[in-house]
Structures are given as C-alpha cells and as structure tokens.
Design a protein around this motif. Structure first.
Motif, mmCIF file in Angstrom:
data_model
loop_
_atom_site.group_PDB
_atom_site.id
_atom_site.type_symbol
_atom_site.label_atom_id
_atom_site.label_comp_id
_atom_site.label_asym_id
_atom_site.label_seq_id
_atom_site.Cartn_x
_atom_site.Cartn_y
_atom_site.Cartn_z
ATOM 1 N N GLU A 38 0.838 -1.189 0.000
ATOM 2 C CA GLU A 38 0.000 0.000 0.000
ATOM 3 C C GLU A 38 0.874 1.239 0.000
ATOM 4 O O GLU A 38 1.838 1.326 0.763
ATOM 5 N N CYS A 39 0.559 2.186 -0.864
ATOM 6 C CA CYS A 39 1.266 3.464 -0.889
ATOM 7 C C CYS A 39 0.246 4.584 -0.713
ATOM 8 O O CYS A 39 -0.660 4.744 -1.539
ATOM 9 N N LEU A 40 0.389 5.338 0.352
ATOM 10 C CA LEU A 40 -0.532 6.439 0.640
ATOM 11 C C LEU A 40 -0.026 7.733 0.014
ATOM 12 O O LEU A 40 1.167 8.007 0.028
ATOM 13 N N ASN A 41 -0.965 8.494 -0.541
ATOM 14 C CA ASN A 41 -0.728 9.775 -1.217
ATOM 15 C C ASN A 41 -0.037 9.607 -2.570
ATOM 16 O O ASN A 41 0.625 10.520 -3.053
ATOM 17 N N GLU A 42 -0.216 8.462 -3.216
ATOM 18 C CA GLU A 42 0.294 8.286 -4.573
ATOM 19 C C GLU A 42 -0.693 8.914 -5.549
ATOM 20 O O GLU A 42 -1.913 8.831 -5.382
ATOM 21 N N SER A 43 -0.166 9.575 -6.584
ATOM 22 C CA SER A 43 -1.029 10.268 -7.540
ATOM 23 C C SER A 43 -1.744 9.300 -8.472
ATOM 24 O O SER A 43 -2.829 9.588 -8.967
ATOM 25 N N VAL A 44 -1.135 8.135 -8.738
ATOM 26 C CA VAL A 44 -1.748 7.096 -9.575
ATOM 27 C C VAL A 44 -1.875 5.833 -8.739
ATOM 28 O O VAL A 44 -0.877 5.313 -8.220
ATOM 29 N N GLU A 45 -3.077 5.331 -8.613
ATOM 30 C CA GLU A 45 -3.315 4.163 -7.781
ATOM 31 C C GLU A 45 -2.528 2.949 -8.284
ATOM 32 O O GLU A 45 -2.535 2.641 -9.467
ATOM 33 N N GLY A 46 -1.841 2.288 -7.382
ATOM 34 C CA GLY A 46 -1.087 1.093 -7.729
ATOM 35 C C GLY A 46 0.324 1.353 -8.206
ATOM 36 O O GLY A 46 1.093 0.409 -8.434
ATOM 37 N N ALA A 47 0.705 2.621 -8.342
ATOM 38 C CA ALA A 47 2.045 2.945 -8.848
ATOM 39 C C ALA A 47 3.127 2.605 -7.832
ATOM 40 O O ALA A 47 4.233 2.203 -8.191
ATOM 41 N N GLY A 48 2.823 2.758 -6.552
ATOM 42 C CA GLY A 48 3.827 2.564 -5.520
ATOM 43 C C GLY A 48 4.418 1.171 -5.466
ATOM 44 O O GLY A 48 5.616 1.000 -5.253
ATOM 45 N N GLU A 106 4.648 14.190 0.776
ATOM 46 C CA GLU A 106 4.726 12.999 1.617
ATOM 47 C C GLU A 106 4.324 11.714 0.881
ATOM 48 O O GLU A 106 3.409 11.707 0.061
ATOM 49 N N LEU A 107 5.013 10.627 1.242
ATOM 50 C CA LEU A 107 4.650 9.292 0.776
ATOM 51 C C LEU A 107 4.803 8.323 1.942
ATOM 52 O O LEU A 107 5.716 8.461 2.758
ATOM 53 N N LEU A 108 3.910 7.348 2.006
ATOM 54 C CA LEU A 108 3.964 6.334 3.056
ATOM 55 C C LEU A 108 3.700 4.968 2.440
ATOM 56 O O LEU A 108 2.670 4.755 1.806
ATOM 57 N N PHE A 109 4.657 4.058 2.624
ATOM 58 C CA PHE A 109 4.537 2.704 2.087
ATOM 59 C C PHE A 109 4.297 1.702 3.222
ATOM 60 O O PHE A 109 5.004 1.728 4.236
ATOM 61 N N ASN A 110 3.325 0.830 3.041
ATOM 62 C CA ASN A 110 3.116 -0.313 3.915
ATOM 63 C C ASN A 110 3.500 -1.560 3.133
ATOM 64 O O ASN A 110 2.868 -1.886 2.123
ATOM 65 N N ILE A 111 4.545 -2.255 3.599
ATOM 66 C CA ILE A 111 5.150 -3.347 2.823
ATOM 67 C C ILE A 111 5.094 -4.655 3.606
ATOM 68 O O ILE A 111 5.876 -4.869 4.546
ATOM 69 N N PRO A 112 4.187 -5.560 3.264
ATOM 70 C CA PRO A 112 4.152 -6.867 3.930
ATOM 71 C C PRO A 112 5.086 -7.850 3.231
ATOM 72 O O PRO A 112 5.255 -7.812 2.010
ATOM 73 N N PHE A 113 5.699 -8.722 3.998
ATOM 74 C CA PHE A 113 6.569 -9.754 3.442
ATOM 75 C C PHE A 113 5.872 -11.113 3.487
ATOM 76 O O PHE A 113 4.912 -11.304 4.233
ATOM 77 N N THR A 114 6.372 -12.032 2.698
ATOM 78 C CA THR A 114 5.789 -13.375 2.651
ATOM 79 C C THR A 114 6.380 -14.297 3.707
ATOM 80 O O THR A 114 6.038 -15.477 3.762
ATOM 81 N N GLY A 115 7.264 -13.788 4.539
ATOM 82 C CA GLY A 115 7.876 -14.554 5.615
ATOM 83 C C GLY A 115 8.530 -13.598 6.593
ATOM 84 O O GLY A 115 8.187 -12.412 6.651
ATOM 85 N N ASN A 116 9.472 -14.096 7.363
ATOM 86 C CA ASN A 116 10.204 -13.257 8.311
ATOM 87 C C ASN A 116 11.471 -12.710 7.654
ATOM 88 O O ASN A 116 12.169 -13.442 6.953
ATOM 89 N N VAL A 117 11.751 -11.455 7.889
ATOM 90 C CA VAL A 117 12.865 -10.782 7.221
ATOM 91 C C VAL A 117 13.821 -10.173 8.235
ATOM 92 O O VAL A 117 13.402 -9.593 9.242
ATOM 93 N N LYS A 118 15.104 -10.327 7.968
ATOM 94 C CA LYS A 118 16.151 -9.617 8.688
ATOM 95 C C LYS A 118 16.640 -8.530 7.744
ATOM 96 O O LYS A 118 17.401 -8.798 6.811
ATOM 97 N N LEU A 119 16.174 -7.310 7.943
ATOM 98 C CA LEU A 119 16.474 -6.204 7.039
ATOM 99 C C LEU A 119 17.843 -5.617 7.364
ATOM 100 O O LEU A 119 18.114 -5.208 8.492
ATOM 101 N N LYS A 120 18.714 -5.574 6.350
ATOM 102 C CA LYS A 120 20.081 -5.098 6.553
ATOM 103 C C LYS A 120 20.356 -3.745 5.915
ATOM 104 O O LYS A 120 21.270 -3.035 6.330
ATOM 105 N N GLY A 121 19.606 -3.382 4.882
ATOM 106 C CA GLY A 121 19.865 -2.110 4.224
ATOM 107 C C GLY A 121 18.879 -1.846 3.106
ATOM 108 O O GLY A 121 18.040 -2.686 2.778
ATOM 109 N N PHE A 122 18.999 -0.661 2.504
ATOM 110 C CA PHE A 122 18.091 -0.300 1.416
ATOM 111 C C PHE A 122 18.730 0.758 0.526
ATOM 112 O O PHE A 122 19.712 1.407 0.886
#
Length: 208
Positions: free
Chosen positions: A38-48, A72-88
C-alpha cells in the motif's frame, strides 16, 4: 597493460562483478507480498508497488510513483515470511523531487499518516541518488525478525511533490511458521466412566 585508474573502463570486470553482487544482494523484492503493498498519497493508484523491482531495473523510468497533494509518501510493505532487514537503496527523481528523509517502522500494518507522529524505529537523511547506488544500512538489531515494514518519506529537497523510481531492500528471508499446533491430553488407559458425556479436550494455539 592498463591498470585500474589509468582510463575509464579499465575496471569493467570489477564493475560487472559488483553489479552482480548488488543484484543478488537487493533481491528481497521477490519476498514482498506485492498484491498487498500500500502506498498512501500516490497520484496514480497502484504505482507505488511497481517501484519494488530488480536492481537491474532500477533505472527504468517508466515505473515510478509520484506523490499527490504534497511531498509525503507512506509505504506499507508486507513480506511473505520473516525478514532480517540489513539495508536499502532509494532512487528518487530529479529537480529536488527526491525524498530527503526516510523513517522506518517495523511490524505496524495499515499505518496511516496519523500514525507517523510516533517515534520511528530508525530515521535516515537521504542524499539525491539518481543512479540508485547509495546504500543505507539499517540497525539490524531493530529489524532482525520482521514481517512488515513501513517507510515514511515526510519531505524532499524542496519540490512540491516527490518522485521515487526505485526502492531496493537487502537482507535475509525465512519462511513464516504459521501452522497451528494442537496440544492434546491423552490417557494411557481410558476409563469408560470418564467419558460418559464428553470426549478428550484439546487446546489449539497458533504460533506466530
């Protein structure tokens, strides 16, 4: 024989190897539940959700997200399992549309802008990265086992709207153990009198 630094292109082999390494390193996009991003405040739905793509596609400018009413932009990102996030990595737009700050929240599904007033698990100042090569490490101790990530970009470098072409995530993924475990009580020698009106009781609970 030319050595590295003598002229452009002499380190193509080393550069190619680095590209392969980064492509593998930033393959966590394949572990994102894309349908439920989910991306909140995106100008085109589904673009995020389209900007979570292979590292080799980070310069594909046909897929991008632009903010709508403000920067402003806000992303809600679900994963398909458990993640150890190291960087981006964040590759943003030109002419000051590139986000200047990102705030990371772990395991807070369905966040809205009202929720962003809470303290973030990590906040990082971004640089204008139009190549998509600047890596930002996370505090792994805070993101060692998460199933959901929210990214809040509160502002950019001065433009009225923000543009993002690519977000790359690196880390480790393990399957989520969501099957139920049934705990039962058994008798070695059942007694008929004990079972006149009921059968064995069992208690089930789901292990997250």
């Amino acid at each position: 024989m030319a050595r590295c630094g003598d002229h452009d292109g002499c380190c193509d082999g080393e550069s190619h190897t680095k590209n392969i390494d980064l492509g593998f390193k930033y393959s966590l996009y394949m572990r994102i539940d894309k349908e439920n991003v989910e991306c909140l405040n995106e100008s085109v739905e589904g673009a995020g959700k389209k900007i979570f793509k292979a590292w080799e596609e980070r310069k594909d400018n046909s897929k991008y997200v632009e903010s709508d009413v403000d920067e402003e932009l806000l992303f809600n990102i679900p994963f398909t399992g458990n993640v150890k996030l190291k960087g981006f990595i964040v590759r943003g737009g030109m002419e000051n549309t590139h986000p200047s700050i990102v705030r990371l929240f772990k395991d807070k599904p369905n966040m809205t802008f009202d929720d962003t007033s809470a303290k973030a698990d990590q906040e990082i100042e971004l640089v204008q990265d139009n190549e998509g090569t600047v890596e930002y490490p996370t505090k792994v101790v805070h993101f060692s086992s998460i199933h959901h990530l929210s990214l809040h970009f509160p502002k950019n470098f001065g433009a009225s709207k923000s543009v993002i072409y690519y977000i790359g995530l690196s880390g480790e993924w393990t399957p989520a153990h969501r099957h139920g475990v049934t705990i039962c009580t058994y008798e070695a020698v059942p007694s008929i009198s004990d079972h006149k009106t009921s059968t064995l009781d069992s208690v089930s609970r789901e292990i997250q």
